[in-house]
Design a protein around this motif. Structure first.
Motif, PDB file in Angstrom:
ATOM      1  N   MET A 137       2.229   6.031   8.280  1.00  0.00           N
ATOM      2  CA  MET A 137       0.893   5.885   7.704  1.00  0.00           C
ATOM      3  C   MET A 137       0.980   5.842   6.176  1.00  0.00           C
ATOM      4  SD  MET A 137      -1.095   5.496  10.219  1.00  0.00           S
ATOM      5  CE  MET A 137      -2.703   5.629   9.486  1.00  0.00           C
ATOM      6  N   ILE A 138       1.846   6.655   5.612  1.00  0.00           N
ATOM      7  CA  ILE A 138       2.025   6.662   4.162  1.00  0.00           C
ATOM      8  C   ILE A 138       2.591   5.321   3.704  1.00  0.00           C
ATOM      9  CG2 ILE A 138       3.293   7.726   2.240  1.00  0.00           C
ATOM     10  CD1 ILE A 138       3.096  10.368   3.893  1.00  0.00           C
ATOM     11  N   LYS A 139       3.607   4.841   4.400  1.00  0.00           N
ATOM     12  CA  LYS A 139       4.215   3.549   4.051  1.00  0.00           C
ATOM     13  C   LYS A 139       3.224   2.406   4.218  1.00  0.00           C
ATOM     14  CE  LYS A 139       8.893   4.988   5.217  1.00  0.00           C
ATOM     15  NZ  LYS A 139       9.962   4.943   6.213  1.00  0.00           N
ATOM     16  N   GLY A 140       2.341   2.492   5.195  1.00  0.00           N
ATOM     17  CA  GLY A 140       1.409   1.417   5.499  1.00  0.00           C
ATOM     18  C   GLY A 140       0.094   1.476   4.739  1.00  0.00           C
ATOM     19  N   THR A 141      -0.035   2.420   3.827  1.00  0.00           N
ATOM     20  CA  THR A 141      -1.258   2.563   3.042  1.00  0.00           C
ATOM     21  C   THR A 141      -0.973   2.228   1.588  1.00  0.00           C
ATOM     22  OG1 THR A 141      -2.055   4.324   4.513  1.00  0.00           O
ATOM     23  CG2 THR A 141      -3.088   4.165   2.350  1.00  0.00           C
ATOM     24  N   ALA A 142      -1.818   1.409   1.006  1.00  0.00           N
ATOM     25  CA  ALA A 142      -1.691   1.123  -0.423  1.00  0.00           C
ATOM     26  C   ALA A 142      -2.345   2.252  -1.210  1.00  0.00           C
ATOM     27  CB  ALA A 142      -2.347  -0.205  -0.763  1.00  0.00           C
ATOM     28  N   VAL A 143      -1.659   2.718  -2.233  1.00  0.00           N
ATOM     29  CA  VAL A 143      -2.229   3.681  -3.170  1.00  0.00           C
ATOM     30  C   VAL A 143      -2.242   3.001  -4.536  1.00  0.00           C
ATOM     31  CG1 VAL A 143      -1.940   5.912  -4.313  1.00  0.00           C
ATOM     32  CG2 VAL A 143      -1.518   5.717  -1.859  1.00  0.00           C
ATOM     33  N   ILE A 144      -3.422   2.937  -5.107  1.00  0.00           N
ATOM     34  CA  ILE A 144      -3.627   2.300  -6.407  1.00  0.00           C
ATOM     35  C   ILE A 144      -3.806   3.394  -7.449  1.00  0.00           C
ATOM     36  CG2 ILE A 144      -5.138   0.797  -7.764  1.00  0.00           C
ATOM     37  CD1 ILE A 144      -6.004  -0.405  -4.967  1.00  0.00           C
ATOM     38  N   GLU A 145      -3.079   3.264  -8.539  1.00  0.00           N
ATOM     39  CA  GLU A 145      -3.177   4.212  -9.648  1.00  0.00           C
ATOM     40  C   GLU A 145      -3.781   3.490 -10.846  1.00  0.00           C
ATOM     41  OE1 GLU A 145       0.117   7.091 -10.994  1.00  0.00           O
ATOM     42  OE2 GLU A 145       0.332   5.330 -12.309  1.00  0.00           O
ATOM     43  N   ILE A 146      -4.816   4.079 -11.426  1.00  0.00           N
ATOM     44  CA  ILE A 146      -5.410   3.521 -12.634  1.00  0.00           C
ATOM     45  C   ILE A 146      -5.029   4.414 -13.809  1.00  0.00           C
ATOM     46  CG2 ILE A 146      -7.515   2.881 -13.868  1.00  0.00           C
ATOM     47  CD1 ILE A 146      -8.853   2.498 -11.132  1.00  0.00           C
ATOM     48  N   ASP A 147      -4.260   3.838 -14.734  1.00  0.00           N
ATOM     49  CA  ASP A 147      -3.977   4.499 -16.003  1.00  0.00           C
ATOM     50  C   ASP A 147      -5.173   4.244 -16.909  1.00  0.00           C
ATOM     51  OD1 ASP A 147      -1.353   5.627 -15.703  1.00  0.00           O
ATOM     52  OD2 ASP A 147      -0.574   3.582 -15.700  1.00  0.00           O
TER      53      ASP A 147
END
Length: 161
Positions: A137-147
């Protein structure tokens, strides 16, 4: 700068509090054709960054890969301020809002993704906090980081007369 921004700025503490308590925000990217694309998303605010999650494919992911410049906005409507019963133009809104300009990237590090996703679980489904998230699930989920490059907050409330 807008007139209200000069007069009704949120403090950094108020901005932090609003980013922690708000449930959703509008995430805006730039399409291939140069037009903005905005979508409402759940998020967390951590370590002076905004984190979002979702499917690893789609328009917002394509847009980030093409152009990392993004905008993120949250708002909180506190209530309507109605000054007269006969004129709708005498209505205003009491609110708080934050606008963030930044650079978005996709988080690839699995440990960082796990940490962010655990914080998202804590915020939105605290009854599941502490449960192990499956690696697939972690590998298959995109996590977007906004600086965050720029962050402004404003409010409006009726002044005491």
């Amino acid at each position: 700068m807008q007139y209200r921004m000069k007069k009704f700025q949120l403090t950094s503490e108020q901005i932090d509090a609003l980013l922690h308590r708000t449930e959703t925000g509008s995430f805006a990217t730039i399409n291939e054709d140069g037009y903005p694309y905005s979508v409402g998303m759940h998020f967390i605010y951590s370590n002076n960054k905004i984190y979002l999650h979702g499917l690893p494919k789609g328009q917002k992911i394509d847009n980030i890969k093409r152009n990392s410049k993004v905008c993120f906005e949250v708002n909180e409507l506190i209530g309507l301020l109605i000054e007269s019963d006969d004129n709708p133009c005498d209505t205003n809104a009491e609110y708080n809002s934050v606008v963030i300009i930044g650079d978005a990237s996709l988080v690839e590090d699995l440990n960082c993704k796990r940490e962010v996703l655990n914080k998202i679980v804590e915020k939105y489904t605290p009854q599941f906090a502490g449960k192990e998230l499956p690696d697939n699930m972690i590998k298959g989920t995109a996590v977007i980081e906004i600086d965050i490059v720029e962050c402004t907050g404003k409010y409006y409330k009726q002044s005491k007369r």
